[in-house]
Write a protein that holds these residues in place. Structure first.
Motif, PDB file in Angstrom:
ATOM      1  N   LYS A   1       0.848  -1.205   0.000  1.00  0.00           N
ATOM      2  CA  LYS A   1       0.000   0.000   0.000  1.00  0.00           C
ATOM      3  C   LYS A   1       0.875   1.243   0.000  1.00  0.00           C
ATOM      4  O   LYS A   1       1.938   1.254   0.600  1.00  0.00           O
ATOM      5  CB  LYS A   1      -0.854   0.056   1.265  1.00  0.00           C
ATOM      6  CG  LYS A   1      -1.989  -0.911   1.258  1.00  0.00           C
ATOM      7  CD  LYS A   1      -2.861  -0.775   2.493  1.00  0.00           C
ATOM      8  CE  LYS A   1      -3.887  -1.882   2.518  1.00  0.00           C
ATOM      9  NZ  LYS A   1      -3.331  -3.231   2.686  1.00  0.00           N
ATOM     10  N   GLU A   2       0.366   2.266  -0.666  1.00  0.00           N
ATOM     11  CA  GLU A   2       1.005   3.586  -0.565  1.00  0.00           C
ATOM     12  C   GLU A   2      -0.062   4.532  -0.079  1.00  0.00           C
ATOM     13  O   GLU A   2      -1.195   4.483  -0.575  1.00  0.00           O
ATOM     14  CB  GLU A   2       1.475   4.059  -1.942  1.00  0.00           C
ATOM     15  CG  GLU A   2       2.768   3.425  -2.392  1.00  0.00           C
ATOM     16  CD  GLU A   2       3.116   3.795  -3.820  1.00  0.00           C
ATOM     17  OE1 GLU A   2       2.614   4.817  -4.321  1.00  0.00           O
ATOM     18  OE2 GLU A   2       3.862   3.036  -4.435  1.00  0.00           O
ATOM     19  N   GLU A   3       0.248   5.374   0.897  1.00  0.00           N
ATOM     20  CA  GLU A   3      -0.748   6.353   1.357  1.00  0.00           C
ATOM     21  C   GLU A   3      -0.064   7.634   1.794  1.00  0.00           C
ATOM     22  O   GLU A   3       1.115   7.636   2.155  1.00  0.00           O
ATOM     23  CB  GLU A   3      -1.614   5.761   2.476  1.00  0.00           C
ATOM     24  CG  GLU A   3      -0.828   5.289   3.673  1.00  0.00           C
ATOM     25  CD  GLU A   3      -1.689   4.510   4.655  1.00  0.00           C
ATOM     26  OE1 GLU A   3      -2.653   3.849   4.250  1.00  0.00           O
ATOM     27  OE2 GLU A   3      -1.376   4.583   5.854  1.00  0.00           O
ATOM     28  N   GLU A   4      -0.861   8.708   1.742  1.00  0.00           N
ATOM     29  CA  GLU A   4      -0.311   9.997   2.120  1.00  0.00           C
ATOM     30  C   GLU A   4      -0.558  10.234   3.600  1.00  0.00           C
ATOM     31  O   GLU A   4      -1.682  10.093   4.075  1.00  0.00           O
ATOM     32  CB  GLU A   4      -0.987  11.093   1.285  1.00  0.00           C
ATOM     33  CG  GLU A   4      -0.129  12.338   1.203  1.00  0.00           C
ATOM     34  CD  GLU A   4      -0.804  13.433   0.404  1.00  0.00           C
ATOM     35  OE1 GLU A   4      -1.190  13.177  -0.741  1.00  0.00           O
ATOM     36  OE2 GLU A   4      -0.952  14.528   0.978  1.00  0.00           O
ATOM     37  N   VAL A   5       0.495  10.569   4.318  1.00  0.00           N
ATOM     38  CA  VAL A   5       0.355  10.895   5.744  1.00  0.00           C
ATOM     39  C   VAL A   5       1.049  12.229   5.981  1.00  0.00           C
ATOM     40  O   VAL A   5       2.244  12.356   5.712  1.00  0.00           O
ATOM     41  CB  VAL A   5       1.007   9.802   6.633  1.00  0.00           C
ATOM     42  CG1 VAL A   5       0.828  10.147   8.111  1.00  0.00           C
ATOM     43  CG2 VAL A   5       0.442   8.438   6.330  1.00  0.00           C
ATOM     44  N   ASP A   6       0.282  13.209   6.470  1.00  0.00           N
ATOM     45  CA  ASP A   6       0.816  14.556   6.728  1.00  0.00           C
ATOM     46  C   ASP A   6       1.615  15.086   5.533  1.00  0.00           C
ATOM     47  O   ASP A   6       2.749  15.564   5.690  1.00  0.00           O
ATOM     48  CB  ASP A   6       1.703  14.552   7.993  1.00  0.00           C
ATOM     49  CG  ASP A   6       0.933  14.098   9.209  1.00  0.00           C
ATOM     50  OD1 ASP A   6      -0.309  14.295   9.224  1.00  0.00           O
ATOM     51  OD2 ASP A   6       1.548  13.509  10.129  1.00  0.00           O
ATOM     52  N   GLY A   7       1.054  14.939   4.362  1.00  0.00           N
ATOM     53  CA  GLY A   7       1.678  15.483   3.159  1.00  0.00           C
ATOM     54  C   GLY A   7       2.838  14.661   2.613  1.00  0.00           C
ATOM     55  O   GLY A   7       3.456  15.028   1.626  1.00  0.00           O
ATOM     56  N   GLU A   8       3.135  13.532   3.273  1.00  0.00           N
ATOM     57  CA  GLU A   8       4.235  12.685   2.775  1.00  0.00           C
ATOM     58  C   GLU A   8       3.694  11.311   2.415  1.00  0.00           C
ATOM     59  O   GLU A   8       2.758  10.822   3.049  1.00  0.00           O
ATOM     60  CB  GLU A   8       5.276  12.498   3.882  1.00  0.00           C
ATOM     61  CG  GLU A   8       6.387  13.516   3.845  1.00  0.00           C
ATOM     62  CD  GLU A   8       7.458  13.181   4.874  1.00  0.00           C
ATOM     63  OE1 GLU A   8       7.907  12.021   4.901  1.00  0.00           O
ATOM     64  OE2 GLU A   8       7.799  14.081   5.667  1.00  0.00           O
ATOM     65  N   MET A   9       4.309  10.680   1.416  1.00  0.00           N
ATOM     66  CA  MET A   9       3.853   9.333   1.056  1.00  0.00           C
ATOM     67  C   MET A   9       4.520   8.313   1.982  1.00  0.00           C
ATOM     68  O   MET A   9       5.694   8.452   2.306  1.00  0.00           O
ATOM     69  CB  MET A   9       4.264   9.008  -0.389  1.00  0.00           C
ATOM     70  CG  MET A   9       3.498   9.781  -1.435  1.00  0.00           C
ATOM     71  SD  MET A   9       1.716   9.637  -1.239  1.00  0.00           S
ATOM     72  CE  MET A   9       1.429   7.972  -1.805  1.00  0.00           C
ATOM     73  N   ARG A  10       3.724   7.353   2.409  1.00  0.00           N
ATOM     74  CA  ARG A  10       4.376   6.239   3.112  1.00  0.00           C
ATOM     75  C   ARG A  10       4.006   4.939   2.397  1.00  0.00           C
ATOM     76  O   ARG A  10       2.903   4.785   1.878  1.00  0.00           O
ATOM     77  CB  ARG A  10       4.036   6.198   4.602  1.00  0.00           C
ATOM     78  CG  ARG A  10       2.705   5.595   4.946  1.00  0.00           C
ATOM     79  CD  ARG A  10       2.622   5.194   6.440  1.00  0.00           C
ATOM     80  NE  ARG A  10       1.342   4.505   6.670  1.00  0.00           N
ATOM     81  CZ  ARG A  10       1.142   3.556   7.571  1.00  0.00           C
ATOM     82  NH1 ARG A  10       2.116   3.190   8.362  1.00  0.00           N
ATOM     83  NH2 ARG A  10      -0.043   2.992   7.698  1.00  0.00           N
ATOM     84  N   THR A  11       4.969   4.026   2.365  1.00  0.00           N
ATOM     85  CA  THR A  11       4.749   2.702   1.782  1.00  0.00           C
ATOM     86  C   THR A  11       4.590   1.724   2.937  1.00  0.00           C
ATOM     87  O   THR A  11       5.388   1.744   3.876  1.00  0.00           O
ATOM     88  CB  THR A  11       5.969   2.294   0.928  1.00  0.00           C
ATOM     89  OG1 THR A  11       6.127   3.279  -0.079  1.00  0.00           O
ATOM     90  CG2 THR A  11       5.782   0.940   0.295  1.00  0.00           C
ATOM     91  N   VAL A  12       3.552   0.903   2.843  1.00  0.00           N
ATOM     92  CA  VAL A  12       3.299  -0.061   3.912  1.00  0.00           C
ATOM     93  C   VAL A  12       3.113  -1.440   3.312  1.00  0.00           C
ATOM     94  O   VAL A  12       2.417  -1.587   2.309  1.00  0.00           O
ATOM     95  CB  VAL A  12       1.981   0.266   4.662  1.00  0.00           C
ATOM     96  CG1 VAL A  12       1.854  -0.564   5.931  1.00  0.00           C
ATOM     97  CG2 VAL A  12       1.878   1.730   4.976  1.00  0.00           C
ATOM     98  N   LEU A  13       3.732  -2.426   3.925  1.00  0.00           N
ATOM     99  CA  LEU A  13       3.375  -3.815   3.605  1.00  0.00           C
ATOM    100  C   LEU A  13       2.493  -4.291   4.740  1.00  0.00           C
ATOM    101  O   LEU A  13       2.978  -4.579   5.834  1.00  0.00           O
ATOM    102  CB  LEU A  13       4.626  -4.700   3.538  1.00  0.00           C
ATOM    103  CG  LEU A  13       5.439  -4.767   2.262  1.00  0.00           C
ATOM    104  CD1 LEU A  13       6.495  -5.866   2.380  1.00  0.00           C
ATOM    105  CD2 LEU A  13       4.582  -4.997   1.022  1.00  0.00           C
ATOM    106  N   SER A  14       1.188  -4.370   4.457  1.00  0.00           N
ATOM    107  CA  SER A  14       0.260  -4.792   5.521  1.00  0.00           C
ATOM    108  C   SER A  14       0.195  -6.316   5.601  1.00  0.00           C
ATOM    109  O   SER A  14      -0.850  -6.916   5.386  1.00  0.00           O
ATOM    110  CB  SER A  14      -1.134  -4.226   5.235  1.00  0.00           C
ATOM    111  OG  SER A  14      -1.170  -2.888   5.630  1.00  0.00           O
ATOM    112  N   LEU A  15       1.329  -6.906   5.896  1.00  0.00           N
ATOM    113  CA  LEU A  15       1.374  -8.373   5.991  1.00  0.00           C
ATOM    114  C   LEU A  15       0.638  -8.837   7.230  1.00  0.00           C
ATOM    115  O   LEU A  15       0.708  -8.167   8.272  1.00  0.00           O
ATOM    116  CB  LEU A  15       2.833  -8.835   6.104  1.00  0.00           C
ATOM    117  CG  LEU A  15       3.761  -8.556   4.925  1.00  0.00           C
ATOM    118  CD1 LEU A  15       5.214  -8.826   5.315  1.00  0.00           C
ATOM    119  CD2 LEU A  15       3.366  -9.432   3.742  1.00  0.00           C
TER     120      LEU A  15
END
Ligand code: GAP
Length: 437
Positions: free
Chosen positions: A322-336
């Motif tokens: 997943k990629e999502e925007e948090v406080d104006g920054e992108m974060r990449t998450v592996l929701s394993l």
């Protein structure tokens, strides 16, 4: 469903973070072979462990096996693999690149050189790897690397049944390497020449096959859920008779929408008594089963759920990314799912100060008895959170100066990013509950 991840993004992340990289890379690699790095091997082992737990340890009707990769070559004659485990191979008339006939459009130019001269007539190419036993290369020493783990479960059927005293219906399970000299390996770890399978041969009475087939299909779907695989991307395909493997009377392929297109993830086959009967005829050994109650003697029929380990990893990564925007920054998450994540917990002292690192190391040591823990004291806390998000660590435990006063730590949840203050004495219990399936 979130944003679709591209293969490039996934392959880059997996390489950068040490999940998967090209094999023999310093020599230019070797024909789509891949090595699993420190995080990849943890993910892989966790998948195999979860599969073994679900399908072997938690069931009274399935037992395990770990058989030799190289079997007597007569096995592969009796199983039909020598005669029929072929793919149709065609060659570009201009550049001689070879392709699987069923994977290209022969009316179009060659994919390798773009020439329009066309392709040769298809030749049947046997997919089994051959090698020799011992120092001599003469014909009598020729053996095969197994193209499926399944055959050992048939060949060892009588041994396993007698020693385990299992009554039909029961299954034999195995996890192990299989080898196929694929004409066109590709799509990353989707099609390689060396891969791992997790297979069950479930021995039944012929009259039960339809019910057992449906039952195993349900269990396979349950497993997909356990792995966090996106069900919207899953499709059951009833395989037509002309497309089925030589041994199968019914096959359902469980397909997944990979970033490069839909492809087979798993298979469920009704192998009837094809294999046991052939091995009985070929070896001259009795492979029948006698019902202890009715005294009825028969060759059991078989339902075979088969799972590719490497394709599971690919589907798990695609589903978790997943990629999502948090406080104006992108974060990449592996929701394993927590039980599959390479690390279940990261322990992070807020700063690299001895009072904090000492306490953090103590906590790491204690938690490591129960789960996979990474200790990290480098960089800013924000960067460390992002790294753990990207490798799929479900919980981060932060030790700050307050921890030294109140004996509590902050636990951050990867997916919600919510933080909770937990007493150090309660931490193990809290995390164990969170991470168990
Ligand atoms: N014993 C039955 C059997 O081997 P299969 O459909 O040929 O059936 C089972 O293979 C599974 O093994 C597939 O569903 C897939 O997950 C995996 N598999 C097959 N060929 C593969 C390859 N070349 N690379 C990676 N995985 C492969």
């Amino acid at each position: 469903m979130g944003k679709e991840v591209s293969m490039d993004t996934l392959v880059n992340l997996a390489k950068r973070r040490g999940f998967i990289f090209a094999g023999s890379e310093i020599y230019g690699g070797l024909a789509n072979s891949w090595d699993y790095g420190p995080l990849g091997v943890e993910l892989k082992n966790n998948i195999k462990k979860a599969w073994w737990k679900k399908f072997v340890q938690m069931r009274q009707d399935v037992v395990g096996l770990d058989a030799a990769v190289i079997m007597n070559p007569k096995v592969w004659e009796a199983s039909g693999h020598v005669a029929t485990f072929h793919d149709p191979l065609v060659e570009c008339k201009y550049c001689h690149a070879r392709f699987r006939e069923d994977k290209i459009d022969a009316t179009k130019p060659c994919e390798a050189c773009g020439d329009k001269s066309g392709f040769t007539e298809p030749k049947q190419f046997n997919l089994m790897f051959k090698t020799h036993l011992g120092p001599s290369q003469e014909s009598g020493t020729e053996v095969y690397l197994r193209p499926e783990t399944a055959q050992a479960m048939f060949v060892d059927f009588a041994q396993v049944q007698a020693s385990s005293r299992k009554k039909i219906p029961f299954g034999i399970a195995q996890i192990g390497r299989a080898f196929r000299n694929e004409i066109t390996p590709g799509n990353y770890i989707f099609r390689t020449r060396e891969f791992e399978q997790m297979e069950i041969e479930y021995f039944i009475k012929e009259s039960d096959w339809k019910e057992q087939f449906e039952n195993w299909l349900k269990l396979m779907h349950e497993w997909l859920v356990d792995c966090g695989i996106t069900l919207e991307k899953i499709h059951d395909l009833e395989v037509l008779k002309e497309d089925r493997a030589h041994y199968s009377s019914r096959t359902v392929d469980i397909e997944f929408d990979f970033p490069f297109g839909r492809g087979e993830l798993y298979g469920l086959a009704y192998r009837s008594d094809f294999d046991l009967k052939n091995h009985q005829d070929s070896s001259g050994k009795d492979l029948s089963y006698t019902d202890p109650v009715t005294n009825e003697k028969y060759i059991p029929h078989v339902i075979e759920p088969t799972f590719g380990v490497d394709r599971t990893i690919l589907a798990v990564l695609v589903s978790a990314y997943k990629e999502e925007e948090v406080d104006g920054e992108m974060r990449t998450v592996l929701s394993l799912p927590a039980h599959l994540a390479p690390y279940q917990v990261a322990v992070l002292p807020l700063m690299k100060k001895e009072e904090l690192t000492e306490e953090a190391r103590k906590i790491t040591e204690e938690l490591s008895n129960y789960m996979a823990v990474e200790y990290d004291e480098t960089q800013s806390i924000g960067k460390r959170y992002r790294r753990q998000d990207e490798i799929g660590t479900p919980y981060c435990v932060t030790i700050d100066y307050d921890s030294l006063e109140d004996n509590a730590v902050t636990v951050r949840d990867r997916d919600t990013m919510k933080q909770e203050r937990i007493a150090i004495t309660e931490l193990k219990k809290y995390l164990v509950e969170k991470i168990s399936l």
